[in-house]
Write a protein that holds these residues in place. Structure first.
Motif, PDB file in Angstrom:
ATOM      1  N   ALA A  88      35.893  47.243  38.713  1.00 49.51           N
ATOM      2  CA  ALA A  88      36.235  46.184  40.425  1.00 49.51           C
ATOM      3  C   ALA A  88      36.034  44.701  38.928  1.00 49.51           C
ATOM      4  O   ALA A  88      36.617  43.914  39.526  1.00 49.51           O
ATOM      5  N   ALA A  89      35.097  45.106  38.078  1.00 52.30           N
ATOM      6  CA  ALA A  89      35.131  43.679  36.928  1.00 52.30           C
ATOM      7  C   ALA A  89      36.465  43.311  36.296  1.00 52.30           C
ATOM      8  O   ALA A  89      36.828  42.261  36.257  1.00 52.30           O
ATOM      9  N   GLY A  90      37.036  44.242  35.594  1.00 52.47           N
ATOM     10  CA  GLY A  90      38.499  44.136  35.720  1.00 52.47           C
ATOM     11  C   GLY A  90      39.335  43.122  36.236  1.00 52.47           C
ATOM     12  O   GLY A  90      40.163  41.999  35.801  1.00 52.47           O
ATOM     13  N   ASP A  94      41.217  39.642  36.760  1.00 50.12           N
ATOM     14  CA  ASP A  94      42.078  39.001  36.408  1.00 50.12           C
ATOM     15  C   ASP A  94      42.093  37.859  37.755  1.00 50.12           C
ATOM     16  O   ASP A  94      42.972  36.586  37.472  1.00 50.12           O
ATOM     17  N   GLN A  95      42.060  37.885  38.398  1.00 51.57           N
ATOM     18  CA  GLN A  95      41.772  36.846  39.964  1.00 51.57           C
ATOM     19  C   GLN A  95      40.837  35.546  39.643  1.00 51.57           C
ATOM     20  O   GLN A  95      41.160  34.742  39.910  1.00 51.57           O
ATOM     21  N   LEU A  96      39.856  35.718  39.063  1.00 53.61           N
ATOM     22  CA  LEU A  96      39.100  34.776  38.420  1.00 53.61           C
ATOM     23  C   LEU A  96      40.338  33.632  37.222  1.00 53.61           C
ATOM     24  O   LEU A  96      40.016  32.709  37.217  1.00 53.61           O
ATOM     25  N   SER A  97      41.014  34.166  36.252  1.00 56.17           N
ATOM     26  CA  SER A  97      42.171  33.879  35.557  1.00 56.17           C
ATOM     27  C   SER A  97      42.714  33.867  36.478  1.00 56.17           C
ATOM     28  O   SER A  97      43.097  31.403  35.703  1.00 56.17           O
ATOM     29  N   LEU A  98      43.107  33.506  37.995  1.00 58.68           N
ATOM     30  CA  LEU A  98      44.582  31.986  38.347  1.00 58.68           C
ATOM     31  C   LEU A  98      43.535  31.707  38.674  1.00 58.68           C
ATOM     32  O   LEU A  98      44.147  30.626  39.081  1.00 58.68           O
ATOM     33  N   VAL A  99      42.610  32.016  38.868  1.00 59.54           N
ATOM     34  CA  VAL A  99      41.641  30.531  39.878  1.00 59.54           C
ATOM     35  C   VAL A  99      41.456  29.733  38.940  1.00 59.54           C
ATOM     36  O   VAL A  99      42.039  28.328  38.817  1.00 59.54           O
ATOM     37  N   LEU A 126      38.287  26.187  45.152  1.00 59.37           N
ATOM     38  CA  LEU A 126      38.339  26.668  43.942  1.00 59.37           C
ATOM     39  C   LEU A 126      37.421  26.619  42.663  1.00 59.37           C
ATOM     40  O   LEU A 126      36.685  28.093  42.420  1.00 59.37           O
ATOM     41  N   ALA A 127      36.462  25.553  43.414  1.00 58.44           N
ATOM     42  CA  ALA A 127      34.857  25.313  42.913  1.00 58.44           C
ATOM     43  C   ALA A 127      34.440  27.021  43.254  1.00 58.44           C
ATOM     44  O   ALA A 127      33.442  27.677  42.269  1.00 58.44           O
ATOM     45  N   ARG A 128      34.270  27.283  44.614  1.00 50.54           N
ATOM     46  CA  ARG A 128      33.296  27.902  45.271  1.00 50.54           C
ATOM     47  C   ARG A 128      33.895  29.524  44.352  1.00 50.54           C
ATOM     48  O   ARG A 128      32.757  30.111  44.209  1.00 50.54           O
ATOM     49  N   GLN A 129      35.008  29.642  45.031  1.00 52.09           N
ATOM     50  CA  GLN A 129      36.301  31.014  43.932  1.00 52.09           C
ATOM     51  C   GLN A 129      35.248  31.478  43.173  1.00 52.09           C
ATOM     52  O   GLN A 129      35.361  32.581  42.559  1.00 52.09           O
ATOM     53  N   HIS A 130      35.690  30.308  41.852  1.00 51.69           N
ATOM     54  CA  HIS A 130      35.293  30.214  40.424  1.00 51.69           C
ATOM     55  C   HIS A 130      33.484  31.075  40.443  1.00 51.69           C
ATOM     56  O   HIS A 130      33.591  32.049  39.738  1.00 51.69           O
ATOM     57  N   ALA A 131      32.944  30.313  41.242  1.00 55.77           N
ATOM     58  CA  ALA A 131      31.466  30.013  41.335  1.00 55.77           C
ATOM     59  C   ALA A 131      31.288  32.139  41.616  1.00 55.77           C
ATOM     60  O   ALA A 131      30.213  32.987  40.699  1.00 55.77           O
ATOM     61  N   ALA A 136      30.441  37.608  40.354  1.00 54.77           N
ATOM     62  CA  ALA A 136      31.179  38.618  40.387  1.00 54.77           C
ATOM     63  C   ALA A 136      31.397  39.543  39.234  1.00 54.77           C
ATOM     64  O   ALA A 136      30.894  40.978  39.074  1.00 54.77           O
ATOM     65  N   VAL A 137      32.011  39.456  38.980  1.00 52.63           N
ATOM     66  CA  VAL A 137      32.006  39.929  36.968  1.00 52.63           C
ATOM     67  C   VAL A 137      31.009  40.093  36.041  1.00 52.63           C
ATOM     68  O   VAL A 137      31.135  41.227  35.573  1.00 52.63           O
ATOM     69  N   LYS A 138      30.536  39.010  36.543  1.00 52.19           N
ATOM     70  CA  LYS A 138      29.119  38.883  35.420  1.00 52.19           C
ATOM     71  C   LYS A 138      28.085  40.806  35.978  1.00 52.19           C
ATOM     72  O   LYS A 138      28.117  41.291  35.625  1.00 52.19           O
TER      73      LYS A 138
END
Length: 817
Positions: A88-90, A94-99, A126-131, A136-138
């Motif tokens: 899930a983190a991986g 990937d989605q974080l990189s798209l953002v 985009l800022a909310r999605q990034h946060a 979630a990744v961490k």
């Protein structure tokens, strides 16, 4: 039940390994396409939440006392949670990189200039999605670390429990304290056994009482009948069916022999499993089972299965009654003497498992359990010692026979090691380390079973792989015709496939050696490491994983296949249409092959993520080593390119290098092969052919010349001699008419006429035999004509020296005068 579960797991390790391997390969080829479709963030967040709950439940369970079976289940659950969190983190990364890429496209807001409302809204979204994604990744990475810590804690606890069991000390079986403890706990143990038996008998009586008059528990009777049928005629019939099928359908004696051994193991293991399961299930369907007897009946199934495995594996290895089907190099006498010990080992394994299950079922006291372990260790020691004594007597008998000398060294080393185990285990038993003693002897027994099974399985794998992938087999002929492979390539693939599979079996056997005793995590640890390896590691900025390795190998295979196809077109279609000779075609073909292989390798490296700039960096680093340590190789390589380009020496030329003369058979980029007159091959480094003098007899002209010199007396008719020589040249078929043969008078000396004659042949290789034929004809013709071609006669004159006294008297007389 811990021992039963571990033994059953060890019995089925091969099937589990194959299933895991198939799943791993499927995951390697399906993971990337699946990742191409973005998983919804909500799904990944739910996956993280489930992994978090699993980690929390495992952490809470470890706060209590955990049984071995529960410990294994908790470890599996923690590993699954770790894999889910990491996956899930991986995906979230990937989605974080798209953002981040979308944010980069928007760019930084210009200072002092207002943005449109939709741009500001998009930037805020985009800022909310990034946060959210970053959090979630961490969270997923932290869960993976926590799960791994729990796995390590479980492994450490299992190792500590195993060490504690081995280091446990009790009174010696020879001491009174040992038997006093057994006697003191005997009344309580007898009451527990009586209650256990009474509960089972009460359940049986209750079920029989509840049934109507005349009705019998037909389910239990059916289970008993099936048990007898499977263990007796069913097992023998299955063995005969397998043997008949192998005789009629299997290719080659080796495949039949190893296949029959594996079939015997499968039949000998599965029939006790099915028979005992049918018996137990019949008892349960008839409701004759008491609650306290559940573990006992389950233990019966496990004990029957493991005893069947032991008997079938050792029986298939020894093959006492069918020596022609024996796989191992074991003599008939050894097989006959060792077979009873293997059956005793199977019976002892069955008794050991049942005693442990019985102690758990009745909740036997610690003294009773220690006493049973001491009895088990003693019986194992007696069996091992008796087996070693039988082997010793067999070696003594074979020592009188010269045929037994080849196996004495290896057998002696194994026997010495086994006796050392007997002494150590016996000493540990006598001083009170009963758990350690039992572990040693059971390890030897399990090692014999596991080693025998692994040996038979590896032999079967080798026989099948090398028989199927062989140039003369149907599969080999199909591959040669369909793909254009060489027969040796098919043979090599069979050998490589056999080696890889045998290594997998050997590593699995090593991993399973300690698993039935609770030491390590056995197959679970092995699969866990394989799963970690499948995720890949990053080395120098390049991600290395089984998927990338397989992809690189596939790309390399495709590249080499394209090179092979291009070379086939070049050598079969294009080069024959040119005016190049055979040597020129070889030079072009060789250079094209090396260039194509180099391009295929670069393409494969690029598929691994190693760009051309990295390859250039690697080559520049290697250039230093080439300059210092590989000067000769580099010189030969460059010289080979010069030979292929300038072609001062071609394939088929007759050359002389130093004192050696022969035909050039092959020119590579490193060396040149020259076949000498004695059919040996002279390998000359290419730098020798470039930097030193080489005589090429066929470079400018393919013709060869013969030279004949002789002399005749001065009074001989020179014109007649010349006529004879030219006639013999003309009569020799190997002598060419153009250039025409010639005969010259070279000189007249010492009363003889010296002739020097020349003729030409098609190749320098024909000069020597033609010259010999001409000499033979000349000798015969001159003998018929009476012409002397001997050497110049030599005359030796003996002149006496004057006496010394006479000379002195004449000198004195002259002086008086």
């Amino acid at each position: 039940m811990a021992m039963i579960t571990r033994l059953l797991r060890a019995c089925w390790m091969t099937a589990l390994l194959v299933a895991a391997g198939v799943g791993l390969l499927a995951g390697l080829f399906t993971a990337r396409p699946a990742a191409a479709q973005a998983t919804p963030v909500a799904t990944l967040t739910a996956q993280l939440a489930q992994a978090e709950r699993d980690v929390a439940s495992v952490d809470a369970a470890l706060d209590r006392r955990v049984d071995p079976d529960d410990r294994l289940a908790l470890r599996t659950k923690a590993l699954a949670a770790k894999d889910a969190a990491t996956d899930a983190a991986g995906r979230l990364q990937d989605q974080l990189s798209l953002v981040d890429a979308k944010v980069a496209q928007l760019g930084a807001p210009a200072s002092g200039v207002g943005e449109a409302a939709d741009i500001r809204a998009q930037r805020a979204d985009l800022a909310r999605q990034h946060a959210a994604l970053d959090s979630a990744v961490k969270r997923g990475r932290l869960l993976g670390v926590t799960a791994q810590q729990l796995v390590d804690e479980i492994a450490q606890g299992q190792a500590a429990q195993f060490s504690e069991r081995l280091s446990a000390h009790s009174p010696s079986p020879l001491s009174s304290a040992f038997w006093r403890a057994v006697l003191l706990s005997a009344p309580r143990d007898l009451r527990r056994i009586s209650a256990f038996v009474t509960s089972g008998a009460a359940q049986v009586r209750a079920q029989l009482r509840d049934r109507s008059r005349g009705q019998v528990p037909w389910q239990a009777l059916l289970g008993a009948v099936l048990f007898v049928a499977l263990m007796g005629p069913g097992r023998l019939a299955l063995q005969r069916v397998g043997k008949r099928f192998l005789i009629e359908g299997a290719p080659g004696h080796r495949v039949r022999r190893s296949g029959y051994a594996i079939w015997r193991i499968a039949v000998g293991t599965l029939t006790p499993l099915l028979a005992s399961f049918t018996l137990v299930q019949g008892v349960r369907w008839a409701r004759l089972e008491a609650t306290s007897w559940t573990s006992m009946l389950d233990g019966l199934v496990g004990a029957m299965t493991f005893a069947g495995l032991t008997a079938s594996v050792t029986g298939a290895l020894l093959m006492r009654t069918q020596p022609s089907w024996r796989v191992a190099a074991i003599g008939d006498a050894a097989a006959t003497r060792l077979r009873p010990f293997s059956l005793l080992l199977a019976g002892l394994s069955f008794a050991t498992i049942m005693v442990e299950v019985f102690n758990r079922a009745v909740n036997a006291s610690g003294a009773a359990r220690v006493a049973s372990q001491a009895a088990e260790a003693s019986l194992h020691l007696l069996l091992l010692a008796a087996t070693l004594l039988a082997l010793g007597r067999l070696r003594a008998e074979q020592a009188r026979d010269e045929q037994g000398e080849t196996t004495r060294a290896g057998l002696a080393a194994v026997t010495l090691l086994a006796w050392a185990v007997v002494l150590v285990a016996g000493g540990a038993l006598l001083i009170g380390y009963i758990g350690f003693s039992l572990f040693l002897v059971q390890l030897v027994a399990w090692g014999v079973v596991l080693g025998s099974g692994a040996y038979l399985l590896m032999t079967a794998i080798d026989d099948v792989a090398t028989s199927v992938f062989k140039r003369s087999s149907a599969t080999g002929r199909t591959l040669v015709r369909a793909l254009g492979l060489r027969g040796s390539s098919v043979d090599q693939f069979g050998v490589l496939l056999s080696g890889c599979l045998r290594v997998v079996v050997a590593l699995t056997a090593v991993g399973l050696l300690l698993s039935p005793f609770g030491a390590g995590n056995g197959v679970s640890t092995l699969f866990g490491r394989v799963g970690t390896l499948a995720q890949g590691v990053e080395i120098g900025g390049v991600a290395i994983s089984p998927g990338t390795i397989v992809r690189g190998l596939v790309v390399l295979f495709v590249g080499l296949a394209l090179v092979r196809a291009f070379m086939g077109w070049l050598e079969g279609r294009y080069l024959p249409a040119t005016d190049l000779d055979g040597s020129g075609r070889n030079s072009v073909s060789l250079v094209a092959r090396y260039v194509g292989v180099a391009l295929a390798v670069i393409w494969a490296l690029a598929s691994l993520g190693i760009g051309v700039e990295r390859i250039a960096l690697l080559l520049s680093a290697l250039s230093v080593g080439i300059g210092f340590g590989l000067q000769a190789i580099t010189s030969n390589f460059v010289s080979g390119l010069i030979l292929l380009a300038e072609r001062p020496i071609k394939i088929g030329d007759l050359v002389r290098v130093g004192t050696d003369e022969g035909d050039v058979k092959r020119i590579s980029v490193r060396s040149t092969e020259i076949e000498l007159a004695d059919h040996s091959t002279l390998i000359v480094p290419n730098s020798e052919l470039i930097t030193k003098s080489v005589l090429n007899k066929t470079l400018a002209s393919p013709l060869g010349r013969i030279q004949i010199q002789f002399s005749v007396p001065l009074g001989t008719d020179a014109a007649r001699v010349r006529e004879i020589v030219l006639a013999i040249f003309t009569a020799e078929t190997a002598v060419l008419d153009d250039p025409a043969p010639s005969a010259f008078i070279d000189s007249i000396a010492d009363g003889r006429i010296l002739f020097n004659c020349f003729a030409h042949v098609e190749t320098p290789r024909a000069a020597y035999p033609t010259r010999s034929s001409v000499f033979m004809a000349l000798l015969g013709r001159f003998a018929d004509e009476g012409i002397d071609i001997g050497t110049v006669p030599q005359r030796l004159e003996m002149i006496a020296a004057p006496p010394r006294d006479g000379g002195r008297e004449r000198e004195r007389g002259d002086a008086r005068d």
